[in-house]
Design an enzyme around this catalytic site. Structure first.
Site, PDB file in Angstrom:
ATOM      1  N   GLY A  35       0.829  -1.203   0.000  1.00 10.22           N
ATOM      2  CA  GLY A  35       0.000   0.000   0.000  1.00 10.22           C
ATOM      3  C   GLY A  35       0.859   1.247   0.000  1.00 10.22           C
ATOM      4  O   GLY A  35       1.972   1.254  -0.539  1.00 10.22           O
ATOM      5  N   CYS A  36       0.361   2.296   0.599  1.00  6.86           N
ATOM      6  CA  CYS A  36       1.032   3.597   0.631  1.00  6.86           C
ATOM      7  C   CYS A  36       2.505   3.463   0.997  1.00  6.86           C
ATOM      8  O   CYS A  36       2.844   3.002   2.084  1.00  6.86           O
ATOM      9  CB  CYS A  36       0.332   4.492   1.647  1.00  6.86           C
ATOM     10  SG  CYS A  36       1.238   5.983   2.073  1.00  6.86           S
ATOM     11  N   PHE A  37       3.386   3.885   0.084  1.00 12.69           N
ATOM     12  CA  PHE A  37       4.806   3.694   0.361  1.00 12.69           C
ATOM     13  C   PHE A  37       5.322   4.588   1.478  1.00 12.69           C
ATOM     14  O   PHE A  37       6.348   4.301   2.080  1.00 12.69           O
ATOM     15  CB  PHE A  37       5.684   3.802  -0.888  1.00 12.69           C
ATOM     16  CG  PHE A  37       5.416   4.954  -1.837  1.00 12.69           C
ATOM     17  CD1 PHE A  37       4.933   6.177  -1.410  1.00 12.69           C
ATOM     18  CD2 PHE A  37       5.677   4.784  -3.189  1.00 12.69           C
ATOM     19  CE1 PHE A  37       4.722   7.218  -2.297  1.00 12.69           C
ATOM     20  CE2 PHE A  37       5.470   5.827  -4.100  1.00 12.69           C
ATOM     21  CZ  PHE A  37       4.994   7.042  -3.646  1.00 12.69           C
TER      22      PHE A  37
END
Length: 207
Positions: A38-40
């Site tokens: 997901g969101c890095f």
């Protein structure tokens, strides 16, 4: 403003060249691993806490377009997912421990999304860089499926290339703590991880 839109907010972009496939650094003292959870921004935060990790880079992997921009990836069509390249010292932490941290920072059952971020660019994936990493990655995925008696959506795909994201994405959680904490809280990441993993949620080690 929707949380996914907040994450996809556009700023001037700086294109950075992709990194060549390699599990080991030139000096053979550090190793590399690539994870998509997901969101890095959140994945960088998780791995920066791990003893033995010497560096993290937010970027993209798993696609078929060279040097994609953030806007291209989240718009779809490049095949990439947000990922983080982890540089680590094998004398201090091994790949198996990094996998343990990965699973406890991801929703392994979500398809083409993670938490509030939706679409193939947020799918979870492991990108093993050699045969041993692939063996361990597949074994860990099988263990998660057996533990929960459910199919796991997380992909295990051979590593091809990793392309760093624009400069403003690197260490975002540290450089923009207020905005980052708002995003992470509103996205429900910690709550969902705790629902799945209990006391193991967001672990930074296997102990």
């Amino acid at each position: 403003m929707p949380i996914s839109s907040l994450h996809a907010r556009c700023w001037p972009l700086l294109l950075i060249a992709g990194l060549a496939p390699s599990a080991m650094a030139d000096d053979n003292k550090t190793a590399s691993a690539v994870f998509a959870a997901g969101c890095f921004w959140c994945v960088e935060e998780a791995y920066d806490k791990v003893e033995g990790v010497v560096g993290t880079t937010s970027g993209f992997s798993g696609g078929d377009v060279a040097n994609p921009s953030y806007d291209q990836v989240v718009a779809g069509g490049t095949g990439h997912t947000e990922a983080v390249k982890v540089e680590y010292d094998p004398a201090r932490v091994d790949y198996a421990t990094l996998l343990y941290v990965f699973w406890r920072n991801v929703d392994p059952f979500a398809e083409n999304r993670q938490f509030c971020d939706q679409g193939p660019s947020y799918r979870s994936a492991l990108f093993p860089m050699n045969a041993e990493q692939r063996r361990l990655a597949e074994s860990s995925r099988d263990a998660v499926a057996e533990r929960f008696d459910r199919d796991v959506a997380t992909e295990v795909s051979d590593f091809d290339a990793f392309y760093p994201a624009e400069t403003y994405h690197q260490n975002f959680y540290d450089k923009n703590p207020l905005r980052y904490r708002f995003y992470k809280s509103a996205c429900g990441r910690s709550e969902r991880l705790e629902e799945i993993w209990g006391d193991e949620a967001e672990a930074s080690s296997a102990s």
